[in-house]
Design an enzyme around this catalytic site. Structure first.
Site, short mmCIF file in Angstrom:
data_model
loop_
_atom_site.label_atom_id
_atom_site.label_comp_id
_atom_site.label_asym_id
_atom_site.label_seq_id
_atom_site.Cartn_x
_atom_site.Cartn_y
_atom_site.Cartn_z
N LYS A 205 12.41 -2.19 7.22
CA LYS A 205 11.85 -1.46 8.36
C LYS A 205 11.68 -2.40 9.56
CE LYS A 205 7.87 1.19 9.86
NZ LYS A 205 6.66 1.91 9.54
N GLU A 211 11.47 -12.15 2.40
CA GLU A 211 12.31 -12.02 1.20
C GLU A 211 13.66 -11.42 1.56
OE1 GLU A 211 9.20 -11.03 1.55
OE2 GLU A 211 8.01 -11.46 -0.24
N GLY A 265 6.68 2.31 5.24
CA GLY A 265 7.65 1.73 4.28
C GLY A 265 7.61 2.43 2.93
N ARG A 266 6.40 2.68 2.42
CA ARG A 266 6.29 3.26 1.07
C ARG A 266 6.56 4.76 1.06
NH1 ARG A 266 1.79 0.97 3.08
NH2 ARG A 266 0.00 2.30 3.57
N GLU A 351 -1.14 0.38 -2.19
CA GLU A 351 -0.99 -0.12 -0.82
C GLU A 351 -1.60 0.89 0.17
OE1 GLU A 351 2.32 -2.97 0.70
OE2 GLU A 351 2.95 -0.99 1.35
N HIS A 382 4.06 1.60 -28.85
CA HIS A 382 4.15 0.43 -29.72
C HIS A 382 3.65 -0.82 -29.00
CE1 HIS A 382 6.30 2.91 -32.59
NE2 HIS A 382 6.80 3.49 -31.51
N LYS A 510 0.97 -13.66 3.52
CA LYS A 510 2.23 -13.97 4.22
C LYS A 510 2.02 -15.14 5.16
CE LYS A 510 4.13 -9.26 4.45
NZ LYS A 510 4.50 -8.16 5.33
O1 F6P Z 1 4.41 -6.53 2.56
C1 F6P Z 1 4.23 -5.17 2.50
C2 F6P Z 1 5.29 -4.43 3.27
O2 F6P Z 1 5.00 -4.45 4.62
C3 F6P Z 1 5.41 -3.01 2.76
O3 F6P Z 1 4.50 -2.15 3.33
C4 F6P Z 1 6.83 -2.70 3.05
O4 F6P Z 1 7.29 -1.60 2.32
C5 F6P Z 1 7.48 -4.00 2.65
O5 F6P Z 1 6.57 -4.99 3.08
C6 F6P Z 1 8.84 -4.25 3.22
O6 F6P Z 1 8.85 -4.21 4.61
P1 F6P Z 1 10.18 -4.09 5.43
O7 F6P Z 1 10.82 -2.80 5.08
O8 F6P Z 1 9.77 -4.16 6.85
O9 F6P Z 1 11.07 -5.25 5.05
#
Ligand code: F6P
Length: 547
Positions: A205, A211, A265-266, A351, A382, A510
């Protein structure tokens, strides 16, 4: 929201909780129609909430709480596109993404539907061209492998949906997901991928997430080294709200797909973030998935609170979490392909509602967001079911199961179904000491052995669960299940009076990681100012690096 009415509703619920002594088994005994009275059918999904510690009175008190908290008014603001995400000054309007009729939907007064429809058409056209081979890899062949690079909402939704809908995925395609900054995630996949026919989708987003940006750069470099720099344009596409940042990465403008800041995002699997899903199952099936979401939007907006499934889901959990102090909820799909569902709900629920500050800026007055966890059944039986049946913590469970298998052996499916139903039955009924003793007596054990063994074989029972029973795990049913949980989260957020659509709690870690990265990378930087634990750990890392 009416504070006085809320205080009254909370007080009434507390008093009712203290006076609640009947077990669920008792409630079934006194009401032969309990199932009829405590289940709701929505198309192909049946929501059974009869095995909960609730009576009509409990529910009436919970509905009074929802009314006092202003669920109706807040829902109108939510669907009306008002900036209900107050800390980020934005609406939360993911419902627009699954609106399939011709009507408008407004975000702060602007009809977003023309843009939503145009972007949806662009995504569908691109996905179909990838599927049918009109859009090709650099070597002129059809793509065989798709790699979604993203994390959080840019990973969990598409990953869960593609896995759940495996029977609908085109045979010639394999979809992979890379999320972790741990180089093992991407590295292990790059070793095995048929790179010449692999398409990478960079999903973010913000297009700044550490990452995703790190994995995207590494993948880009790998493609450039192995297939040549010119191939990068053919092997990458991207999804973001930050189109200028994508351009800087060097992706062709016609391979860039956008969405809007009013999509959290979620909540974004319905948007271009779902591109890997559209490629996997095709536009037609994806529309069915959207339709499932739309079904629930209509239900949530129109059904009275008493028969409104997301409202009931929200209130039942609030009853246990805030009044019985059960701290977690288990999500147990008896559906192997739903094995990412609890991970998906962890982000959606924790979240969204893992907050301690009310919209007013004051501290919350009740506990929010139980821990969500779980694994598919029968595997869980199990592993952790011992604790669910006999442990000291009571964990309400949500079971999910299909009446019909999707392309799986029906013999296996009968066993799966029987086990799912048996578990909710066992949790509810339990087994008393007398019953255990009479069974041991029937087995001809001597009295001393019976007395020693019997307490260990007692099941307290009275452990609550819901069952979501659906015909088959189709795209539409999956869309319905997801949207039910989204709206449940919304209702809880209203009752706890928190902003369910921001996520400031992820920021501090972060920031600190950014500060620590140079200390880990460069061995001669000073560690002064760090707490002694972090300093000790960095020193040990440096020692190992030298070794
Ligand atoms: O770190 C949390 C977050 O901001 C989430 O809310 C989001 O879904 C995820 O990181 C990834 O964010 P992006 O889509 O901006 O890479």
């Amino acid at each position: 929201m009416n504070r006085e009415d809320i205080t009254k509703a909370v007080g009434a619920l507390q008093a009712h909780r203290e006076a609640s002594h009947e077990t669920v088994a008792d409630l079934f005994r006194v009401d032969p129609k309990r199932f009829e009275n405590f289940h709701i059918k929505l198309d192909d999904v049946l929501f059974d909430y009869s095995k909960h510690r609730v009576t009509r009175t409990t529910l009436d008190l919970l509905f009074a709480l929802a009314r006092a908290a202003g669920v109706d008014e807040r829902r109108s603001k939510f669907f009306g596109g008002e900036a209900i995400n107050i800390t980020e000054h934005r609406p939360a309007l993911h419902m627009a993404l699954r609106k399939l009729d011709d009507g408008p939907m407004f975000a702060q007064g602007t009809d977003v539907m023309p843009a939503v429809r145009a972007e949806r058409a662009k995504i569908f056209a691109f996905a179909e061209a990838v599927r049918n081979g009109t859009i090709k890899a650099a070597n002129g062949e059809r793509f065989t492998d798709i790699v979604n690079i993203g994390i959080g909402g840019s990973d969990l939704g598409p990953r869960m949906v593609v896995t759940a809908l495996t029977p609908f995925v085109a045979d010639h395609l394999t979809i992979h997901f890379v999320s972790n900054v741990d180089g093992a995630d991407l590295g292990d996949k790059l070793k095995k991928l048929p790179l010449a026919t692999t398409l990478f989708i960079i999903c973010s987003k913000t297009f700044t997430t550490l990452e995703t940006m790190t994995n995207a750069q590494t993948a880009r470099q790998f493609v450039s080294e192995k297939l040549g720099e010119a191939a990068v344009a053919d092997h990458f596409c991207a999804v973001s709200t930050q189109l200028d940042k994508i351009a800087a990465f060097g992706i062709k403008p016609d391979r860039v797909f956008g969405f809007w800041d009013w999509v959290g995002g979620r909540y974004s699997v319905w948007s271009a973030i779902g591109l890997s899903v559209v490629i996997a199952i095709g536009a037609e099936k994806f529309e069915k998935f959207l339709l499932g979401g739309q079904d629930i939007d209509q239900h949530f907006q129109t059904a009275p609170l008493e028969s409104n499934v997301p409202v009931l889901m929200a209130l039942l959990e609030i009853w246990y979490h805030d009044y019985w102090h059960y701290m977690t909820r288990a999500v147990i799909p008896y559906d192997e392909r739903m094995n990412r569902f609890s991970a998906y709900l962890q982000q959606l629920e924790m979240e969204s509602n893992g907050k301690s500050i009310q919209i007013s800026g004051e501290k919350v007055t009740q506990s929010t967001a139980p821990v969500v966890w779980g694994e598919p059944g029968t595997n869980g039986q199990h592993a952790f079911f011992q604790m669910l049946h006999q442990g000291t913590e009571i964990v309400p469970v949500d079971f999910f199961v299909a009446a019909q298998p999707s392309g799986a052996d029906p013999k296996h499916h009968q066993l799966l179904l029987a086990n799912c139903l048996a578990q909710s039955q066992a949790l509810m009924q339990g087994r008393s000491l007398e019953e255990v003793k009479s069974r041991l007596t029937a087995q001809k054990l001597d009295q001393a052995a019976i007395d020693a063994l019997a307490p260990h074989k007692v099941f307290p029972g009275d452990r609550p669960s819901s069952t979501f029973l659906y015909k088959r795990l189709s795209p539409r049913v999956l869309g319905q299940l997801i949207a039910l949980h989204e709206h449940k989260v919304f209702v809880q957020g209203v009752i706890w009076n928190i902003d369910s659509f921001d996520q400031w709690g992820v920021e501090l870690g972060k920031e600190l990681a950014n500060e620590l990265t140079p200390l880990i990378r460069d061995s001669d930087t000073s560690l002064e100012g760090l707490d002694s634990s972090t300093r000790g750990l960095v020193t040990e890392i440096r020692r190992h690096k030298k070794g």
